[in-house]
Design a protein around this motif. Structure first.
Motif, PDB file in Angstrom:
ATOM      1  N   ASP A  10     135.299   5.037 -31.954  1.00  0.00           N
ATOM      2  CA  ASP A  10     136.311   4.027 -31.656  1.00  0.00           C
ATOM      3  C   ASP A  10     136.494   3.760 -30.170  1.00  0.00           C
ATOM      4  OD1 ASP A  10     137.407   6.693 -31.580  1.00  0.00           O
ATOM      5  OD2 ASP A  10     139.408   5.818 -31.474  1.00  0.00           O
ATOM      6  N   ASP A  11     135.854   4.542 -29.313  1.00  0.00           N
ATOM      7  CA  ASP A  11     136.017   4.381 -27.870  1.00  0.00           C
ATOM      8  C   ASP A  11     134.863   3.552 -27.299  1.00  0.00           C
ATOM      9  OD1 ASP A  11     136.653   4.612 -25.189  1.00  0.00           O
ATOM     10  OD2 ASP A  11     135.978   6.696 -25.025  1.00  0.00           O
ATOM     11  N   PRO A  12     135.146   2.347 -26.791  1.00  0.00           N
ATOM     12  CA  PRO A  12     134.071   1.493 -26.270  1.00  0.00           C
ATOM     13  C   PRO A  12     133.321   2.111 -25.090  1.00  0.00           C
ATOM     14  CG  PRO A  12     136.237   0.491 -25.869  1.00  0.00           C
ATOM     15  CD  PRO A  12     136.456   1.704 -26.718  1.00  0.00           C
ATOM     16  N   ILE A  13     134.000   2.914 -24.281  1.00  0.00           N
ATOM     17  CA  ILE A  13     133.336   3.570 -23.148  1.00  0.00           C
ATOM     18  C   ILE A  13     132.335   4.609 -23.660  1.00  0.00           C
ATOM     19  CG2 ILE A  13     133.681   5.049 -21.126  1.00  0.00           C
ATOM     20  CD1 ILE A  13     136.370   3.496 -20.741  1.00  0.00           C
ATOM     21  N   THR A  14     132.735   5.352 -24.682  1.00  0.00           N
ATOM     22  CA  THR A  14     131.833   6.334 -25.286  1.00  0.00           C
ATOM     23  C   THR A  14     130.615   5.639 -25.871  1.00  0.00           C
ATOM     24  OG1 THR A  14     133.643   7.860 -25.760  1.00  0.00           O
ATOM     25  CG2 THR A  14     131.636   8.128 -27.069  1.00  0.00           C
ATOM     26  N   LEU A  15     130.823   4.519 -26.558  1.00  0.00           N
ATOM     27  CA  LEU A  15     129.695   3.781 -27.125  1.00  0.00           C
ATOM     28  C   LEU A  15     128.758   3.274 -26.034  1.00  0.00           C
ATOM     29  CD1 LEU A  15     131.419   1.748 -29.990  1.00  0.00           C
ATOM     30  CD2 LEU A  15     129.842   3.679 -30.241  1.00  0.00           C
ATOM     31  N   MET A  16     129.325   2.800 -24.931  1.00  0.00           N
ATOM     32  CA  MET A  16     128.510   2.338 -23.816  1.00  0.00           C
ATOM     33  C   MET A  16     127.686   3.508 -23.239  1.00  0.00           C
ATOM     34  SD  MET A  16     129.663   0.431 -20.291  1.00  0.00           S
ATOM     35  CE  MET A  16     130.400   1.912 -19.620  1.00  0.00           C
ATOM     36  N   LEU A  17     128.325   4.671 -23.100  1.00  0.00           N
ATOM     37  CA  LEU A  17     127.639   5.858 -22.596  1.00  0.00           C
ATOM     38  C   LEU A  17     126.503   6.257 -23.545  1.00  0.00           C
ATOM     39  CD1 LEU A  17     127.482   8.271 -20.603  1.00  0.00           C
ATOM     40  CD2 LEU A  17     129.077   9.452 -22.113  1.00  0.00           C
ATOM     41  N   TYR A  18     126.775   6.249 -24.852  1.00  0.00           N
ATOM     42  CA  TYR A  18     125.732   6.566 -25.836  1.00  0.00           C
ATOM     43  C   TYR A  18     124.527   5.662 -25.653  1.00  0.00           C
ATOM     44  CZ  TYR A  18     129.003   9.332 -28.746  1.00  0.00           C
ATOM     45  OH  TYR A  18     129.877  10.263 -29.229  1.00  0.00           O
ATOM     46  N   LYS A  19     124.796   4.358 -25.537  1.00  0.00           N
ATOM     47  CA  LYS A  19     123.708   3.393 -25.380  1.00  0.00           C
ATOM     48  C   LYS A  19     122.876   3.687 -24.139  1.00  0.00           C
ATOM     49  CE  LYS A  19     125.572  -0.656 -27.764  1.00  0.00           C
ATOM     50  NZ  LYS A  19     126.007  -2.051 -27.586  1.00  0.00           N
ATOM     51  N   MET A  20     123.543   3.994 -23.031  1.00  0.00           N
ATOM     52  CA  MET A  20     122.837   4.263 -21.784  1.00  0.00           C
ATOM     53  C   MET A  20     121.971   5.517 -21.898  1.00  0.00           C
ATOM     54  SD  MET A  20     125.799   3.255 -18.986  1.00  0.00           S
ATOM     55  CE  MET A  20     125.300   4.588 -17.953  1.00  0.00           C
ATOM     56  N   VAL A  21     122.556   6.604 -22.399  1.00  0.00           N
ATOM     57  CA  VAL A  21     121.828   7.871 -22.497  1.00  0.00           C
ATOM     58  C   VAL A  21     120.675   7.754 -23.495  1.00  0.00           C
ATOM     59  CG1 VAL A  21     122.029  10.299 -23.164  1.00  0.00           C
ATOM     60  CG2 VAL A  21     123.815   9.250 -21.786  1.00  0.00           C
ATOM     61  N   ILE A  22     120.932   7.118 -24.624  1.00  0.00           N
ATOM     62  CA  ILE A  22     119.898   6.957 -25.651  1.00  0.00           C
ATOM     63  C   ILE A  22     118.744   6.107 -25.125  1.00  0.00           C
ATOM     64  CG2 ILE A  22     119.442   5.891 -27.899  1.00  0.00           C
ATOM     65  CD1 ILE A  22     122.341   6.890 -28.673  1.00  0.00           C
ATOM     66  N   ALA A  23     119.054   5.051 -24.387  1.00  0.00           N
ATOM     67  CA  ALA A  23     118.010   4.197 -23.812  1.00  0.00           C
ATOM     68  C   ALA A  23     117.188   4.966 -22.778  1.00  0.00           C
ATOM     69  CB  ALA A  23     118.629   2.957 -23.180  1.00  0.00           C
ATOM     70  N   LYS A  24     117.857   5.731 -21.921  1.00  0.00           N
ATOM     71  CA  LYS A  24     117.140   6.511 -20.890  1.00  0.00           C
ATOM     72  C   LYS A  24     116.216   7.550 -21.514  1.00  0.00           C
ATOM     73  CE  LYS A  24     120.032   6.110 -16.835  1.00  0.00           C
ATOM     74  NZ  LYS A  24     120.808   6.761 -15.801  1.00  0.00           N
ATOM     75  N   ALA A  25     116.613   8.083 -22.665  1.00  0.00           N
ATOM     76  CA  ALA A  25     115.810   9.110 -23.329  1.00  0.00           C
ATOM     77  C   ALA A  25     114.716   8.502 -24.215  1.00  0.00           C
ATOM     78  CB  ALA A  25     116.712  10.004 -24.161  1.00  0.00           C
ATOM     79  N   SER A  26     114.659   7.167 -24.290  1.00  0.00           N
ATOM     80  CA  SER A  26     113.706   6.491 -25.178  1.00  0.00           C
ATOM     81  C   SER A  26     113.753   7.107 -26.570  1.00  0.00           C
ATOM     82  CB  SER A  26     112.290   6.573 -24.615  1.00  0.00           C
ATOM     83  OG  SER A  26     112.232   5.959 -23.362  1.00  0.00           O
ATOM     84  N   PHE A  27     114.962   7.204 -27.105  1.00  0.00           N
ATOM     85  CA  PHE A  27     115.206   7.902 -28.360  1.00  0.00           C
ATOM     86  C   PHE A  27     115.068   6.992 -29.574  1.00  0.00           C
ATOM     87  CE2 PHE A  27     118.175   9.881 -31.454  1.00  0.00           C
ATOM     88  CZ  PHE A  27     117.591  11.140 -31.532  1.00  0.00           C
TER      89      PHE A  27
END
Length: 132
Positions: A10-27
């Motif tokens: 429910d936290d938009p900042i957390t979702l944004m962080l997830y997207k950034m970390v997941i993209a950097k890890a090429s997950f």
């Protein structure tokens, strides 16, 4: 690399962080987000209605959310009406509190493969790649 994952928080900042970390890890190739368990179930209902066969292989699931929390989502998603999806989907519970009771409860759901502490890190994802 996974094809598609779903992040439910429910936290938009957390979702944004997830997207950034997941993209950097090429997950994964694609990241879908939902603000609560009901939005996540609606997403799966839409997939079914559209006849979409490519559903997320992994769900990152927060527990404490308005409308429908993580436990309620799991209770619904593990019902037979979602069998076509939950048979090929794994869930990682991500929580800001590591309550031993919650960890034990998560083990009662066969689709939950881990219970991790927020925030998600590149190291967590690297470890998950090896296990998936």
């Amino acid at each position: 690399m996974l094809h598609k994952i779903l992040c439910v928080d429910d936290d938009p900042i957390t979702l944004m962080l997830y997207k950034m970390v997941i993209a950097k890890a090429s997950f994964t190739e694609e990241i879908i987000t939902a603000k609560n368990g009901q939005e996540a179930l609606d997403y799966y209902n839409n997939l079914r209605a559209e006849g979409e066969s490519q559903s997320p292989e992994l769900i990152f699931l927060d527990l404490n959310m308005p409308v429908m929390g993580g436990w309620e989502f799991l209770d619904n998603f593990t019902k037979s009406e979602y069998q076509e999806f939950n048979a090929k989907t794994k869930v990682i519970v991500l929580s800001s509190t590591i309550d031993p009771t919650d960890i034990e409860k998560s083990k009662t759901y066969s689709i939950v493969i881990d219970f991790l502490s927020k925030p998600i890190t590149k190291e967590m994802l690297e470890d998950l790649k090896d296990r998936l």
